[in-house]
Design a protein around this motif. Structure first.
Motif, PDB file in Angstrom:
ATOM      1  N   PRO A  33       9.211  -5.394  24.767  1.00 18.04           N
ATOM      2  CA  PRO A  33       8.108  -5.739  25.901  1.00 18.04           C
ATOM      3  C   PRO A  33       8.067  -4.801  27.226  1.00 18.04           C
ATOM      4  N   PHE A  34       9.238  -4.399  27.546  1.00 18.13           N
ATOM      5  CA  PHE A  34       9.254  -3.611  28.648  1.00 18.13           C
ATOM      6  C   PHE A  34      10.005  -2.068  28.832  1.00 18.13           C
ATOM      7  N   TYR A  35      10.447  -2.020  27.749  1.00 17.39           N
ATOM      8  CA  TYR A  35      10.938  -0.410  27.597  1.00 17.39           C
ATOM      9  C   TYR A  35      10.002   0.518  27.886  1.00 17.39           C
ATOM     10  N   PRO A  36       8.657   0.283  27.004  1.00 17.88           N
ATOM     11  CA  PRO A  36       7.837   1.607  27.184  1.00 17.88           C
ATOM     12  C   PRO A  36       7.444   1.847  28.748  1.00 17.88           C
ATOM     13  N   GLN A  37       7.417   0.614  29.504  1.00 18.33           N
ATOM     14  CA  GLN A  37       7.051   0.785  30.903  1.00 18.33           C
ATOM     15  C   GLN A  37       8.108   1.412  31.765  1.00 18.33           C
ATOM     16  N   GLU A  38       9.355   1.351  31.498  1.00 18.93           N
ATOM     17  CA  GLU A  38      10.424   1.946  32.206  1.00 18.93           C
ATOM     18  C   GLU A  38      10.517   3.353  31.673  1.00 18.93           C
ATOM     19  N   ALA A  39      10.287   3.677  30.556  1.00 21.46           N
ATOM     20  CA  ALA A  39      10.078   4.808  30.062  1.00 21.46           C
ATOM     21  C   ALA A  39       9.309   5.852  30.651  1.00 21.46           C
ATOM     22  N   GLU A  40       8.122   5.118  30.961  1.00 26.74           N
ATOM     23  CA  GLU A  40       6.931   5.963  31.669  1.00 26.74           C
ATOM     24  C   GLU A  40       7.277   6.110  33.199  1.00 26.74           C
ATOM     25  N   ALA A  46       4.306   8.673  25.584  1.00 26.65           N
ATOM     26  CA  ALA A  46       4.340   7.695  24.417  1.00 26.65           C
ATOM     27  C   ALA A  46       5.063   8.312  23.284  1.00 26.65           C
ATOM     28  N   THR A  47       5.046   9.338  23.005  1.00 28.93           N
ATOM     29  CA  THR A  47       5.478   9.971  21.707  1.00 28.93           C
ATOM     30  C   THR A  47       6.904   9.737  21.637  1.00 28.93           C
ATOM     31  N   GLU A  48       7.513  10.456  23.105  1.00 31.62           N
ATOM     32  CA  GLU A  48       9.086  10.250  23.320  1.00 31.62           C
ATOM     33  C   GLU A  48       9.499   8.755  23.100  1.00 31.62           C
ATOM     34  N   TYR A  49       8.851   7.722  23.914  1.00 31.29           N
ATOM     35  CA  TYR A  49       9.679   6.516  23.479  1.00 31.29           C
ATOM     36  C   TYR A  49       9.097   5.869  22.444  1.00 31.29           C
ATOM     37  N   GLY A  50       8.223   6.479  21.599  1.00 30.70           N
ATOM     38  CA  GLY A  50       7.722   5.950  20.456  1.00 30.70           C
ATOM     39  C   GLY A  50       8.807   6.378  19.267  1.00 30.70           C
ATOM     40  N   LEU A  51       9.583   7.519  19.599  1.00 31.25           N
ATOM     41  CA  LEU A  51      10.520   8.176  18.510  1.00 31.25           C
ATOM     42  C   LEU A  51      11.590   7.138  18.789  1.00 31.25           C
ATOM     43  N   VAL A  52      11.976   6.952  20.141  1.00 30.49           N
ATOM     44  CA  VAL A  52      13.047   6.185  20.410  1.00 30.49           C
ATOM     45  C   VAL A  52      13.207   4.782  19.610  1.00 30.49           C
ATOM     46  N   PHE A  53      11.991   4.340  19.460  1.00 33.48           N
ATOM     47  CA  PHE A  53      11.736   2.787  18.567  1.00 33.48           C
ATOM     48  C   PHE A  53      12.012   3.632  16.998  1.00 33.48           C
ATOM     49  N   GLY A  54      11.231   4.508  16.539  1.00 32.37           N
ATOM     50  CA  GLY A  54      11.294   5.178  15.210  1.00 32.37           C
ATOM     51  C   GLY A  54      12.786   5.710  14.660  1.00 32.37           C
ATOM     52  N   VAL A  55      13.564   6.222  15.699  1.00 32.71           N
ATOM     53  CA  VAL A  55      14.757   6.950  14.984  1.00 32.71           C
ATOM     54  C   VAL A  55      15.656   5.660  14.648  1.00 32.71           C
ATOM     55  N   PHE A  56      15.390   4.395  15.228  1.00 26.61           N
ATOM     56  CA  PHE A  56      16.348   3.238  14.551  1.00 26.61           C
ATOM     57  C   PHE A  56      16.158   3.249  13.135  1.00 26.61           C
ATOM     58  N   GLU A  57      14.875   2.921  12.678  1.00 26.43           N
ATOM     59  CA  GLU A  57      14.626   2.775  11.319  1.00 26.43           C
ATOM     60  C   GLU A  57      15.021   3.957  10.582  1.00 26.43           C
ATOM     61  N   LEU A  58      14.797   5.190  10.863  1.00 21.99           N
ATOM     62  CA  LEU A  58      15.125   6.354  10.154  1.00 21.99           C
ATOM     63  C   LEU A  58      16.780   6.508   9.834  1.00 21.99           C
ATOM     64  N   VAL A  59      17.466   6.216  11.001  1.00 19.87           N
ATOM     65  CA  VAL A  59      18.937   6.282  10.787  1.00 19.87           C
ATOM     66  C   VAL A  59      19.460   5.260   9.934  1.00 19.87           C
ATOM     67  N   VAL A  60      18.723   4.123   9.942  1.00 19.25           N
ATOM     68  CA  VAL A  60      19.148   2.951   8.895  1.00 19.25           C
ATOM     69  C   VAL A  60      18.957   3.509   7.404  1.00 19.25           C
ATOM     70  N   HIS A 103      14.231  12.673  33.560  1.00 21.22           N
ATOM     71  CA  HIS A 103      13.450  12.353  32.545  1.00 21.22           C
ATOM     72  C   HIS A 103      14.335  12.677  31.097  1.00 21.22           C
ATOM     73  N   TYR A 104      14.832  13.668  31.048  1.00 20.97           N
ATOM     74  CA  TYR A 104      15.500  14.113  29.879  1.00 20.97           C
ATOM     75  C   TYR A 104      16.772  13.290  29.836  1.00 20.97           C
TER      76      TYR A 104
END
Length: 340
Positions: A33-40, A46-60, A103-104
């Motif tokens: 609910p609030f990480y995207p806003q903090e990341a912005e 959106a691509t970067e914080y989307g990858l933060v979510f996506g990398v979780f399932e990739l690693v699993v 940012h980085y």
């Protein structure tokens, strides 16, 4: 019901894994609910914080087969407890990211913590699936679905309580409180969970590549991947999609509850169907159709021919919860039965 005939050991195993599933789901769903806003705010796209979510399932996806291959050497209970400890610590660390300037550095640390958290989550899941298969051989689907109910409840509590704590104390508070709860759950499981010996007769088993050559297992794996993609997609994009409605953090957290709540309620029914009446592959197909309908409504898709409406989004999230419950319960059950 057969569950009434469970032994004390089986009930103890079921209760402990349920608590761990519940707390684990809280920490996994907490950021949405609030990480995207903090990341912005830190300058992330959106691509970067989307990858933060996506990398979780990739690693699993990458490490789970490795854990499964070495499960006998590591030990089921050690892998189970170690996974929960790792997830809880990473959840607490994720709450300190707002203190990172730049940012980085923010994005890099987000990736590092999320990757380690995924490794812990994969260890916990791999061990829990092994325990279920060993302790409940005649009720795999029903037991798995019952545990998924607690996971679904965690998906409800995570965004809801997280949103409330965020509104009260800012970014760090929900991670500190709920991450500590998971850490305490890890201590409880370490003390209470019965010791589960890994069978030596299974020490030398089929490799993951040999198992994936089985068409039924490959189909189930693909279904699980697609389902995980749909969940991860909503985690990263639902909050920006709902900004147009100007919802408060608490109400926004409740929006993330809808599909998880539906999942928690309906998963046992899908499990019962898989164990008793309906072939898992049929349930999987039903789930994929429901997920497709859900995304068409949430978007909404061009052929729906309407603008984004809050009630239509809610309906789509309910249908999404129905669909992912069907896909996950049926796919895990079918993969286990087919490979055995």
């Amino acid at each position: 019901m057969k569950m009434m005939g469970f032994t004390r050991r089986q009930w103890l195993t079921l209760v402990v894994i349920s608590i761990a599933d519940f707390c684990n789901a809280i920490c996994v769903s907490l950021q949405a609910p609030f990480y995207p806003q903090e990341a912005e705010r830190k300058g992330a796209s959106a691509t970067e914080y989307g990858l933060v979510f996506g990398v979780f399932e990739l690693v699993v996806f990458i490490v789970s087969p490795l854990y499964g291959q070495h499960l006998n050497k590591i030990g089921v209970k050690l892998m189970f407890n170690g996974g929960i400890y790792t997830t809880g610590i990473c959840a607490i660390l994720f709450g300190l990211l707002d203190k990172v300037e730049g940012h980085y550095p923010f994005i890099i640390l987000s990736f590092v913590i999320r990757i380690i958290e995924a490794m812990g989550n994969a260890a916990f899941l791999t061990a829990s699936f092994a325990i279920i298969a060993k302790e409940f051989p005649d009720n795999v689907a029903t037991t798995f679905a019952s545990l998924e109910t607690f996971f679904g409840l965690g998906l409800i509590v995570g965004p809801t309580v997280g949103g409330a704590l965020y509104q009260i104390g800012g970014y760090t508070t929900p991670f500190a409180v709920l991450g500590t709860a998971l850490f305490c759950a890890a201590i409880l499981t370490g003390i209470v969970l019965p010791k589960h010996e890994s069978g030596r007769d299974h020490a030398i088993g089929s490799s993951i590549f040999r198992v994936l050559k089985i068409p039924g297992v490959l189909l189930s794996a693909f279904s699980i991947i697609v389902t995980s993609m749909s969940i991860g997609f909503l985690q990263a994009t639902l909050e920006p999609h709902l900004r147009q409605f100007g919802l408060s953090p608490i109400i926004l957290g409740l929006m993330f509850v809808i599909n998880g709540g539906t999942y928690a309620i309906i998963a046992p029914l899908w499990g019962w169907l898989c164990d008793r009446t309906c072939p898992p592959k049929v349930v999987t197909v039903m789930g994929t159709i429901l997920v497709a309908i859900a995304f068409a409504l949430i978007g909404p898709a061009p052929f729906v021919n309407t603008k984004t409406l809050l009630w239509l989004t809610i309906l789509g999230l309910v249908i999404h919860g129905l669909g992912i419950a069907a896909q996950l319960v049926a796919s895990f059950t079918d993969a286990l039965r087919t490979s055995m």
